[in-house]
Motif scaffolding. Structure first.
Motif, PDB file in Angstrom:
ATOM      1  N   THR A 152       0.844  -1.198   0.000  1.00 12.41           N
ATOM      2  CA  THR A 152       0.000   0.000   0.000  1.00 12.41           C
ATOM      3  C   THR A 152       0.880   1.249   0.000  1.00 12.41           C
ATOM      4  N   ILE A 166       1.023   5.381   0.725  1.00 14.45           N
ATOM      5  CA  ILE A 166       0.354   6.504   1.385  1.00 14.45           C
ATOM      6  C   ILE A 166       1.129   7.772   1.061  1.00 14.45           C
ATOM      7  N   THR A 198      -3.262  11.060   1.590  1.00 17.45           N
ATOM      8  CA  THR A 198      -3.923  10.151   2.547  1.00 17.45           C
ATOM      9  C   THR A 198      -3.701  10.604   3.982  1.00 17.45           C
ATOM     10  N   ALA A 219      -8.964   9.209   1.687  1.00 17.23           N
ATOM     11  CA  ALA A 219      -8.163   8.022   1.384  1.00 17.23           C
ATOM     12  C   ALA A 219      -9.044   6.778   1.327  1.00 17.23           C
ATOM     13  N   GLN A 253      -5.753   2.571   2.490  1.00 22.78           N
ATOM     14  CA  GLN A 253      -4.825   3.680   2.718  1.00 22.78           C
ATOM     15  C   GLN A 253      -5.045   4.299   4.091  1.00 22.78           C
ATOM     16  N   THR A 280      -2.092   4.531   6.683  1.00 21.66           N
ATOM     17  CA  THR A 280      -1.731   5.854   7.192  1.00 21.66           C
ATOM     18  C   THR A 280      -1.827   5.889   8.707  1.00 21.66           C
TER      19      THR A 280
END
Length: 449
Positions: A40, A42, A95, A329, A333, A337
């Motif tokens: 992922t 961010i 994000t 986001a 995310q 985050t």
């Protein structure tokens, strides 16, 4: 404003109680929590300041443990709010929100931030040792809390301090820094200023924008018994205390370098670091810049003290940011985050963060004997955070518009282009018009959030 602070403290206590998580944890909760989120990406905004450079140094550890990629853009402070607002209103790619204490109301009321209580419902991605009680209450209240709801965790935290060149003061006959602004003006400043040698007593960062409105203009209201607003959110700039403070600041210009009204933080810090000035009142975060031999000539001459007291007492500036999860986001995310924010503000890395040049909002790290012995800024900074200081910048959503007015007329006052009285009347009239339009006088919005 003091009533506002008490309200937030009690609200925080309630919020913290609802965010308790189980004590048991795996050997590495972060790595375990991040497994479903590997890969992922961010993104957020960082500033070109020591606290952000510190977390960038530590970032490889987070990315290695989690498999999460942290993308960041370094943006000048003066452009950060505008860039974030544009991104959030256009449903962009950020994000994570970097939230100045005066932006929290605007960001929260527009729904751009996810409350911590919502994030913490997912125990799989919430640190068992999150410990919101471990933050200085003053910081969590001011930087991350709005209307009793916690949105962000304190990350880049500042207390206004007096940094000074002890060697220059000793040469001028002083064995300690000025305890009061009156002492500074009558005894220290004349002896430490020699314009023919480009030597000055003091530099006050005053660049037009938030630096002028917050770091320069507001700094000389509270210690002199003034404030921007009264309890009814009407202008208080014509009060005796406010006028005295603004006149004092204007009179000090002769003890500062030419062009100081265009100085941002970097220029003020550099003026002290290179020996042009003997004193600055700056954020605690710049300590590492001033002790770094690559950027400073001060060496052992650097000393740190609380900001001088005014007639109303010692009321240092308070500043800083929180990191919050952006509501725009995606769910993945947001989780990734949230993991990054918890790690970046955690007790686990607090010591490493401080040693890399950051200023943690965690209380425990400043009890560490090594940290207390190594960093001269710790004692005066912690004292100001424990005592509590006025919220000398309003945190409501209307602040950005008011800040522009203060910056324009504050610069004119400091330069002597208008008197404190004339400039204050202009600011007051325009500020109250903004608040009227925003609904603060007709009951549409609460005066104290």
């Amino acid at each position: 404003m003091k009533r506002f602070l008490k309200h937030c403290v009690s609200a925080f206590a309630l919020a913290a109680a609802t965010l308790a998580v189980p004590a048991a944890a795996s050997a590495d909760w972060l790595a375990e929590a991040a497994k479903p989120l590997k890969g992922t990406e961010i993104s957020g905004i960082f500033l070109d300041r020591p606290g952000y450079r510190a977390i960038i140094k530590l970032l490889p550890e987070f990315e290695k443990r989690t498999g999460i990629k942290v993308n960041y853009e370094i943006v000048p402070y003066e452009n950060t709010r505008e860039k974030e607002v544009l991104n959030f209103t256009s449903r962009g790619d950020l994000t994570m929100a970097l939230v100045d204490l005066v932006w929290i109301g605007e960001f929260a009321e527009n729904g751009w931030l996810v409350p911590v209580s919502e994030l913490a419902k997912d125990k799989a991605t919430t640190d068992p040792n999150l410990n919101l009680d471990g933050f200085f209450p003053l910081l969590l209240n001011a930087f991350g809390t709005w209307g009793g709801t916690v949105y962000g965790l304190p990350f880049d935290n500042y207390s206004g301090l007096l940094f000074y060149n002890a060697c220059k003061l000793k040469e001028a006959g002083f064995d300690k820094p000025p305890a009061t602004w009156e002492e500074f003006a009558t005894a220290y400043a004349p002896k430490l200023t020699d314009a023919s040698k480009n030597q000055y007593a003091y530099a006050l960062q005053s660049l037009r924008g938030e630096t002028q409105s917050a770091d320069s203009f507001m700094r000389f209201l509270w210690p002199f018994g003034g404030s921007l607003l009264n309890k009814d959110f009407k202008s208080n700039l014509m009060s005796e205390g406010s006028q005295t403070g603004l006149k004092f600041r204007q009179d000090m210009l002769k003890y500062m370098p030419p062009g100081v009204v265009s100085f941002d933080h970097a220029e003020a810090v550099n003026a002290l670091a290179q020996g042009q000035v003997a004193m600055i009142t700056e954020w605690s975060a710049f300590y590492n810049t001033l002790v770094d031999p690559a950027t400073s000539k001060l060496g052992d001459c650097l000393a740190v003290a609380p900001e001088p007291a005014g007639p109303a007492g010692r009321l240092p500036a308070l500043g800083g940011f929180s990191l919050a999860v952006a509501s725009q986001a995606s769910p993945e995310q947001q989780k990734a985050t949230w993991l990054f924010i918890q790690w970046a503000t955690s007790e686990e890395i607090a010591k490493a963060y401080v040693e890399a040049g950051g200023v943690s909002g965690r209380m425990a790290v400043y009890k560490d004997p090594d940290i207390k012995a190594k960093y001269k800024f710790v004692e005066p900074m912690v004292a100001s955070w424990e005592k509590g200081v006025p919220e000398y910048r309003p945190r409501f959503p209307a602040w950005p518009a008011i800040s522009e007015v203060v910056a324009e007329w504050g610069s004119k006052i400091e330069l002597g282009q208008v008197s404190p009285e004339v400039g204050s009347k202009e600011i007051g009239t325009r500020m109250e018009a903004i608040l009227q339009k925003e609904g603060y006088y007709d009951g549409k919005k609460k005066l104290l959030q």
